[in-house]
Design a protein around this motif. Sequence first.
Motif, short mmCIF file in Angstrom:
data_model
loop_
_atom_site.label_atom_id
_atom_site.label_comp_id
_atom_site.label_asym_id
_atom_site.label_seq_id
_atom_site.Cartn_x
_atom_site.Cartn_y
_atom_site.Cartn_z
N UNK A 140 38.47 51.68 42.24
CA UNK A 140 37.39 52.60 41.84
C UNK A 140 36.36 51.97 40.89
N UNK A 141 36.28 50.65 40.82
CA UNK A 141 35.35 50.01 39.89
C UNK A 141 33.97 49.79 40.52
N UNK A 142 32.98 49.45 39.68
CA UNK A 142 31.61 49.22 40.16
C UNK A 142 31.25 47.74 40.19
N UNK A 143 32.26 46.89 40.23
CA UNK A 143 32.01 45.45 40.29
C UNK A 143 33.18 44.73 40.91
N UNK A 144 33.08 43.39 40.91
CA UNK A 144 34.06 42.53 41.57
C UNK A 144 34.45 41.39 40.64
N UNK A 145 35.47 40.64 41.03
CA UNK A 145 35.88 39.47 40.28
C UNK A 145 35.29 38.20 40.85
N UNK A 146 35.09 37.19 39.97
CA UNK A 146 34.57 35.89 40.42
C UNK A 146 35.18 34.78 39.58
N UNK A 147 35.54 33.67 40.24
CA UNK A 147 35.98 32.45 39.55
C UNK A 147 35.73 31.27 40.48
N UNK A 148 35.73 30.05 39.91
CA UNK A 148 35.54 28.85 40.73
C UNK A 148 36.56 27.78 40.34
N UNK A 149 36.73 26.81 41.23
CA UNK A 149 37.75 25.78 41.02
C UNK A 149 37.37 24.51 41.77
N UNK A 150 37.78 23.37 41.22
CA UNK A 150 37.61 22.09 41.94
C UNK A 150 38.77 21.84 42.89
N UNK A 151 39.96 22.36 42.52
CA UNK A 151 41.18 21.96 43.23
C UNK A 151 42.05 23.13 43.68
N UNK A 152 41.62 24.39 43.45
CA UNK A 152 42.36 25.61 43.79
C UNK A 152 43.60 25.81 42.93
N UNK A 153 43.78 24.95 41.92
CA UNK A 153 44.91 25.06 40.99
C UNK A 153 44.41 25.49 39.62
N UNK A 154 43.39 24.79 39.12
CA UNK A 154 42.79 25.11 37.82
C UNK A 154 41.49 25.88 38.07
N UNK A 155 41.40 27.07 37.48
CA UNK A 155 40.27 27.95 37.75
C UNK A 155 39.43 28.19 36.50
N UNK A 156 38.15 28.46 36.71
CA UNK A 156 37.25 28.82 35.62
C UNK A 156 37.67 30.18 35.05
N UNK A 157 37.11 30.51 33.90
CA UNK A 157 37.37 31.83 33.30
C UNK A 157 36.93 32.90 34.28
N UNK A 158 37.78 33.88 34.52
CA UNK A 158 37.45 34.94 35.47
C UNK A 158 36.32 35.81 34.91
N UNK A 159 35.40 36.19 35.80
CA UNK A 159 34.27 37.02 35.40
C UNK A 159 34.27 38.32 36.19
N UNK A 160 33.79 39.37 35.55
CA UNK A 160 33.56 40.65 36.23
C UNK A 160 32.07 40.75 36.52
N UNK A 161 31.71 40.84 37.80
CA UNK A 161 30.30 40.96 38.20
C UNK A 161 30.00 42.43 38.49
#
Length: 296
Positions: free
Chosen positions: A79-100
């Motif tokens: 029921x939220x008005x946004x989504x999650x986003x993150x990025x990675x070079x290797x699919x193991x270590x991820x950037x800080x998760x963001x709410x868009x």
Amino acid sequence: MVANKIIAEKSVYLFSYFKGNGEDGLHLAYSEDGYKWLSLKKDASFLTPEVGKDKLMRDPCIIKGGDGLYHMVWTVSWTDKGIGYASSKDLIHWSKQEFLPVMAHENGTRNTWAPEITYDEVNKEYMIYWASTIVGKFPETQSTEDSGYNHRIYYTTTKDFKTYSPTKLLYEPGFNVIDSSILKDGKGYIMFLKDETKVPAQKNLKVAYSDKLTGPYSKASAPITGNYWAEGPTAIKIEGKWLVYFDKYRDHKYGALKQTDNGWEDVSDKMVFPSGIRHGSVFEVPKSMLEQLMKE
């Protein structure tokens, strides 16, 4: 030879997915042929969800961007008005998760579901798109079925995942639509989508086409799935033909369709999937990346 880029490195297929309600996060499976899928990390999560109202990680969609990074978006809540986003070079270590907060501007927004990303190589930008119901919009298809949800597909674009264009309507097919997945197809784009209409029952997958990533998209095709309820399409081309994976969710099974010269063939019985796999995305990675993932 591979290290010196004289010959191309062999690639393999990865599948990002969730289990249960998405509370434990990102799961990955791999395949060498697109048919036999094996879970990685003993089917444990690679990333625990941290953002959004419910802190879920449903419908994880991963693509490789023009910057060489893997970009992921996901559903954070029912029921939220946004989504999650993150990025990675290797699919193991991820950037800080963001709410868009992509639908925060619409007071009547009930949900933001099944986001996906497609990269536009020509304009060097990313389109992020999802399904939302806005109370009072599209009354001609409003129904009391499915808790009154009446979705359309919306989108935003970004070049850097720092600034985003204002949210716009991407697809209004004249019916309740969710689970859009768009891929480059020849000179244009193909959209796989779910007709969510409950009465009279559709609950099937269809396709639409466009010359441009941001549309306009064609009228939806006739159903490409059979006499069962289907959702969550994700597709990849193998030997020049689309292979579409999807959730036969009422049957608690995962299915697949193969494009043929005469239409679409159900190849679900030729597939092997990890137990409990739900809605996700398929993409290619270099074999060396898989070897790193297998060490986790």
